[in-house]
Design a protein around this motif. Sequence first.
Motif, PDB file in Angstrom:
ATOM      1  N   GLY A  47     -85.727  28.242  25.645  1.00 23.73           N
ATOM      2  CA  GLY A  47     -84.792  27.922  24.361  1.00 23.73           C
ATOM      3  C   GLY A  47     -84.828  26.747  23.756  1.00 23.73           C
ATOM      4  O   GLY A  47     -83.580  25.752  23.820  1.00 23.73           O
ATOM      5  N   SER A  53     -86.880  29.055  18.859  1.00 22.89           N
ATOM      6  CA  SER A  53     -85.644  29.767  18.201  1.00 22.89           C
ATOM      7  C   SER A  53     -85.699  30.411  17.168  1.00 22.89           C
ATOM      8  O   SER A  53     -85.558  31.385  17.112  1.00 22.89           O
ATOM      9  N   VAL A  71     -83.780  28.202  30.093  1.00 22.13           N
ATOM     10  CA  VAL A  71     -84.451  26.665  29.134  1.00 22.13           C
ATOM     11  C   VAL A  71     -84.728  25.880  30.950  1.00 22.13           C
ATOM     12  O   VAL A  71     -84.093  26.141  32.084  1.00 22.13           O
ATOM     13  N   THR A  74     -79.441  23.133  31.602  1.00 18.77           N
ATOM     14  CA  THR A  74     -78.719  24.186  30.883  1.00 18.77           C
ATOM     15  C   THR A  74     -78.732  24.272  29.353  1.00 18.77           C
ATOM     16  O   THR A  74     -79.602  23.680  29.063  1.00 18.77           O
ATOM     17  N   VAL A  75     -78.820  25.165  28.434  1.00 19.59           N
ATOM     18  CA  VAL A  75     -78.229  26.102  27.791  1.00 19.59           C
ATOM     19  C   VAL A  75     -78.218  24.352  26.875  1.00 19.59           C
ATOM     20  O   VAL A  75     -77.913  23.785  25.640  1.00 19.59           O
ATOM     21  N   GLN A  76     -76.730  23.665  27.216  1.00 22.19           N
ATOM     22  CA  GLN A  76     -76.051  22.555  27.107  1.00 22.19           C
ATOM     23  C   GLN A  76     -77.001  21.101  26.325  1.00 22.19           C
ATOM     24  O   GLN A  76     -76.893  20.465  25.576  1.00 22.19           O
ATOM     25  N   GLN A  78     -79.654  21.079  25.296  1.00 21.85           N
ATOM     26  CA  GLN A  78     -81.070  22.310  24.389  1.00 21.85           C
ATOM     27  C   GLN A  78     -80.315  21.622  23.006  1.00 21.85           C
ATOM     28  O   GLN A  78     -79.627  20.442  23.194  1.00 21.85           O
ATOM     29  N   ARG A  83     -79.522  25.286  20.171  1.00 25.03           N
ATOM     30  CA  ARG A  83     -78.041  26.444  20.969  1.00 25.03           C
ATOM     31  C   ARG A  83     -77.526  26.801  19.855  1.00 25.03           C
ATOM     32  O   ARG A  83     -77.380  28.351  20.858  1.00 25.03           O
ATOM     33  N   ILE A  86     -79.450  30.363  20.108  1.00 24.02           N
ATOM     34  CA  ILE A  86     -78.799  30.803  21.168  1.00 24.02           C
ATOM     35  C   ILE A  86     -77.540  31.922  21.135  1.00 24.02           C
ATOM     36  O   ILE A  86     -77.107  33.227  21.369  1.00 24.02           O
ATOM     37  N   ARG A  90     -76.525  36.100  20.883  1.00 25.37           N
ATOM     38  CA  ARG A  90     -75.826  36.192  22.025  1.00 25.37           C
ATOM     39  C   ARG A  90     -75.531  37.616  22.449  1.00 25.37           C
ATOM     40  O   ARG A  90     -76.055  38.132  23.518  1.00 25.37           O
ATOM     41  N   VAL A  96     -79.583  34.759  29.811  1.00 19.41           N
ATOM     42  CA  VAL A  96     -79.995  33.397  29.705  1.00 19.41           C
ATOM     43  C   VAL A  96     -79.759  33.117  31.643  1.00 19.41           C
ATOM     44  O   VAL A  96     -79.156  32.793  31.921  1.00 19.41           O
ATOM     45  N   GLU A  98     -80.672  29.611  33.411  1.00 19.86           N
ATOM     46  CA  GLU A  98     -80.965  27.894  33.416  1.00 19.86           C
ATOM     47  C   GLU A  98     -81.493  27.476  34.515  1.00 19.86           C
ATOM     48  O   GLU A  98     -80.573  27.914  36.045  1.00 19.86           O
TER      49      GLU A  98
END
Length: 156
Positions: A47, A53, A71, A74-76, A78, A83, A86, A90, A96, A98
């Motif tokens: 991710g 991407s 990832v 966490t996605v947050q 990235q 982000r 992703i 969705r 996903v 993490e």
Amino acid sequence: MEWIMTRAVAITGTRATAHRDLAGYAELFASYLRPFADADAHFYIGGAKGIDSLSLLWLAGNAEARITVVVPGTVQQQPDEARQAIAGSRGRITEVVELRAEQLGAPAFHARNRWMVDRSDMVIGFPLAGPHGTSGTWQTLDYAAQQVKPHLVVPV
């Protein structure tokens, strides 16, 4: 008894992608991902920004294959580009993952890459054009070779 074959493919690649335009990447993905991206395929994509991407967006819009985004934390955590890719995909992302690494240094990214390779049947890598280097992309391709898994190198 019916046998169902699922092809699991990990994608790895450079984060530095500004030297080509989006149409150029779309052509590359059409040539090198589409042959593996049928409905029975499952792609593992990191991710991150760059190839991660771009390939996620291309697969989400052009293939029926299942997609797992992995990832290291966490996605947050990235970058914005990742982000957004992703979030925009969705509806097409199957899962996903993490991995929740405590620190997001090179060891966490290498662990993420090994995690993807371990679950894949083959790896497609998009390193920067030039000699074999020490980047995460090359380390992932080398790990696939050590695991005796097919790997396709597509320099960008």
